[in-house]
Design a protein around this motif. Structure first.
Motif, short mmCIF file in Angstrom:
data_model
loop_
_atom_site.label_atom_id
_atom_site.label_comp_id
_atom_site.label_asym_id
_atom_site.label_seq_id
_atom_site.Cartn_x
_atom_site.Cartn_y
_atom_site.Cartn_z
N GLY A 68 6.91 12.28 -24.78
CA GLY A 68 7.71 11.07 -24.88
C GLY A 68 7.19 10.05 -25.88
O GLY A 68 7.54 8.87 -25.80
N LEU A 69 6.37 10.49 -26.81
CA LEU A 69 5.84 9.57 -27.82
C LEU A 69 6.91 9.21 -28.84
O LEU A 69 7.78 10.03 -29.15
N THR A 70 6.83 8.00 -29.37
CA THR A 70 7.78 7.57 -30.41
C THR A 70 7.34 8.17 -31.75
O THR A 70 6.21 8.64 -31.91
N LEU A 111 6.55 18.73 -29.71
CA LEU A 111 6.12 18.66 -28.30
C LEU A 111 5.64 17.26 -27.93
O LEU A 111 5.88 16.80 -26.81
N ALA A 112 4.98 16.57 -28.87
CA ALA A 112 4.53 15.20 -28.60
C ALA A 112 5.74 14.30 -28.34
O ALA A 112 5.70 13.43 -27.47
#
Length: 157
Positions: A122-124, A116-117
């Protein structure tokens, strides 16, 4: 000048001024009706000139009206596209979302948080690895496994 030539001349003048063929026909017809109405009370010495001036004035009036109010569209000619989903599409989307939610609940807490992150926030992979205190390879593994599990879970939906 005979009437057929006069009407053709008026129609041609209207077309040269940018009127469509249909609009030109309508303007010639309206000019004809106005000539007939005017001749009931007055003598018209030059009916062709009267019709030409009347048709051109009507054309100018129509142009001004379109410029201020916009073009008129007949309801029969309008194409209305409803982009809203149908009731069936909405129901199926809700069912798919419920199925996906159930599939997400079957993932481990860590895999779900990492997936989900990445997908929602949109986290790398690097940002997730730092936040979770794991390696980038571990993040990659969790996302791959979670994606595979959800894909299998959603088959047929």
């Amino acid at each position: 000048m005979n009437i057929k030539k006069a009407l053709a001349s008026i129609r041609a003048a209207l077309l040269r001024r940018g009127n469509s063929a249909q609009d030109a026909e309508d303007l010639v017809q309206e000019a004809w009706v106005r000539l007939a109405g005017y001749q009931r009370e007055q003598v018209v010495v030059q009916p062709e000139a009267f019709m030409m001036r009347t048709a051109l004035n009507l054309s100018i009036d129509a142009h001004r009206a379109r410029a201020t109010r916009g073009d008129e569209v007949l309801v029969e000619e309008a194409v209305i596209i409803d982009l809203a989903p149908t009731a069936e599409d909405s129901m199926l989307a809700k069912e798919r979302l419920a199925r996906l939610s159930e599939g997400l609940s079957r993932l481990s807490e860590t895999s779900r948080a990492i997936l989900l992150a990445h997908r929602l926030d949109g986290l790398t992979y690097g940002e997730i690895a730092r936040a979770q205190g794991v390696s980038v390879t571990t993040v990659h593994t969790h996302i791959a496994k979670a994606t595979l599990q959800l894909t299998n879970w959603m088959k047929g939906w």
